[in-house]
Enzyme design. Structure first.
Site, PDB file in Angstrom:
ATOM      1  N   CYS A 134      -0.435   4.066   2.222  1.00 50.72           N
ATOM      2  CA  CYS A 134      -0.201   3.900   3.665  1.00 50.72           C
ATOM      3  C   CYS A 134       1.263   4.173   4.008  1.00 50.72           C
ATOM      4  O   CYS A 134       1.566   4.755   5.035  1.00 50.72           O
ATOM      5  CB  CYS A 134      -0.528   2.480   4.113  1.00 50.72           C
ATOM      6  SG  CYS A 134      -1.996   1.783   3.377  1.00 50.72           S
ATOM      7  N   ASP A 135       2.186   3.713   3.159  1.00 52.35           N
ATOM      8  CA  ASP A 135       3.594   3.669   3.571  1.00 52.35           C
ATOM      9  C   ASP A 135       4.522   4.569   2.767  1.00 52.35           C
ATOM     10  O   ASP A 135       5.664   4.800   3.183  1.00 52.35           O
ATOM     11  CB  ASP A 135       4.113   2.224   3.438  1.00 52.35           C
ATOM     12  CG  ASP A 135       3.296   1.258   4.283  1.00 52.35           C
ATOM     13  OD1 ASP A 135       2.821   1.673   5.354  1.00 52.35           O
ATOM     14  OD2 ASP A 135       3.133   0.098   3.865  1.00 52.35           O
TER      15      ASP A 135
ATOM     16  N   CYS B 190       0.829  -1.201   0.000  1.00 47.94           N
ATOM     17  CA  CYS B 190       0.000   0.000   0.000  1.00 47.94           C
ATOM     18  C   CYS B 190       0.864   1.252   0.000  1.00 47.94           C
ATOM     19  O   CYS B 190       1.399   1.645   1.029  1.00 47.94           O
ATOM     20  CB  CYS B 190      -0.919  -0.018   1.223  1.00 47.94           C
ATOM     21  SG  CYS B 190      -1.906   1.463   1.362  1.00 47.94           S
TER      22      CYS B 190
END
Ligand SMILES: Cc1cc2nc3c(=O)[nH]c(=O)nc-3n(C[C@H](O)[C@H](O)[C@H](O)COP(=O)(O)OP(=O)(O)OC[C@H]3O[C@@H](n4cnc5c(N)ncnc54)[C@H](O)[C@@H]3O)c2cc1C
Length: 309
Positions: A134-135, A131
């Site tokens: 997300c990261d 992701c």
């Protein structure tokens, strides 16, 4: 005894919750480990009707939850571990607790596929991720070469997002052209920070000994040539498989594990309905998941109404 338990809190789950709540069924929504579902992993959603300027994925899901809760839907931060659908009331085991319910709406979505190569699992959260949203902004990826694996819309979206952070984004694809929609493919390939590596697969993620991603081993599927490509992160975007393992042997699933709907949203078990990506390997969109959540709710409501005269 519940009237309806909705398993999953993505677009399908919360839309089913909205409709069953408005039908006075006080649905219970199990959020699973990803409250809000897959859309919470994306930044801007530009194709959900009603948002001409786009909407943040998390915000959209929070709004869906609030809307359903306003009419009496309840959220439980639980994960379904076991389902006995052999007789009614159905018995669901959620984090060790048993719940009895008259009907079930399965809206468990689909999960990221793994590469299945050495180093991948050992370096998950240490440079291997599924992701970008997300990261991608983590300090470890800033101004570093990054690898995105895949050739679909998700891979293009991940690569484009990562251009904000990485020094160069290698888009590793096993074919010689992307299978993403034209608009996404054109956008990705026009970006000067994205370099496609065609006909290539990742065969290993290095280096578990250093406890972080330092490079990937690549193989050209046409020439067989192997190379080492230095990078600080590997973003895997090679598709999804349905989250239906818990229902195996209970309801009809196809060869890939997708729930097989019959007559609208019904499943092979009367009283169990399905909505969203766990039954859809074709469209896989927020709005189609929401639409089928609506349909499953109406089907469940009519099923209960027919029984109760
Ligand atoms: C990076 C990315 C960007 C995207 N962008 C867009 C976009 O711009 N527009 C668009 O239309 N679509 C987009 N999509 C696709 C969209 O996110 C999905 O089609 C949609 O989320 C499917 O909704 P769903 O409710 O079926 O499943 P999901 O959103 O996957 O939700 C599944 C839910 O089930 C729960 N669950 C799973 N197993 C269990 C269990 N055992 N017990 C309890 N709960 C469980 C999970 O916790 C989760 O809450 C994107 C997807 C990705 C990955």
């Amino acid at each position: 005894m519940e009237n309806v338990v909705i398993i999953g809190s993505g677009c399908a789950g919360w839309t089913a919750a909205l409709y069953t709540a408005r039908a006075n069924l006080q649905p219970l929504v199990l959020t699973g480990t990803q409250p809000g579902g897959l859309l919470t992993t994306t930044s801007i959603v530009e194709n959900f009707p009603g948002f001409p300027d786009g909407v943040n994925g998390c915000e959209l899901m929070t709004r869906m939850q609030k809307q359903a809760e306003r009419f009496g839907a309840r959220a439980s931060f639980g994960t379904l571990e076991e389902a006995d659908l052999s007789r009614r009331p159905f018995v669901l085991t959620v984090d060790g607790e048993k719940i009895e319910t008259e009907t079930v709406i399965i809206a468990t979505g689909a999960s990221h596929k793994h590469l299945g190569v050495p180093g991948e699992d050992l370096l998950e959260t240490k440079g291997v991720t599924y992701c970008a949203t997300c990261d991608g902004a983590l300090p470890v990826f800033r101004n570093q070469p990054l690898v995105v694996v895949g050739g679909g819309d998700s891979a293009c979206e991940e690569a484009l997002y990562l251009t904000r952070f990485g020094s160069i984004i290698y888009l590793v694809h096993r074919r010689d052209k992307l299978r993403a929609s034209k608009i996404m493919a054109d956008r990705a390939l026009a970006n000067p920070k994205i370099k496609p590596l065609w006909d290539s697969v990742v065969t290993e993620v290095l280096n578990p000994k250093q406890d972080k991603v330092t490079a990937v081993k690549l193989k050209n599927v046409k020439s067989g040539a192997e190379t080492i490509l230095d990078c600080a992160g590997v973003f895997v975007a090679i598709g999804h498989g349905p989250n239906t393992a818990v229902f195996k042997g209970q309801i009809d699933l196809d060869a890939n594990g997708y729930v097989v709907p019959r007559k609208g949203t019904m499943t092979s078990v009367p009283g169990v309905f399905v909505a969203g990506d766990c039954a859809d390997h074709v469209y896989r969109q927020a709005v189609t998941a929401a639409g089928s959540g609506c349909a499953a709710a109406i089907d469940a409501e009519r099923f209960l109404a027919a029984e109760n005269g």
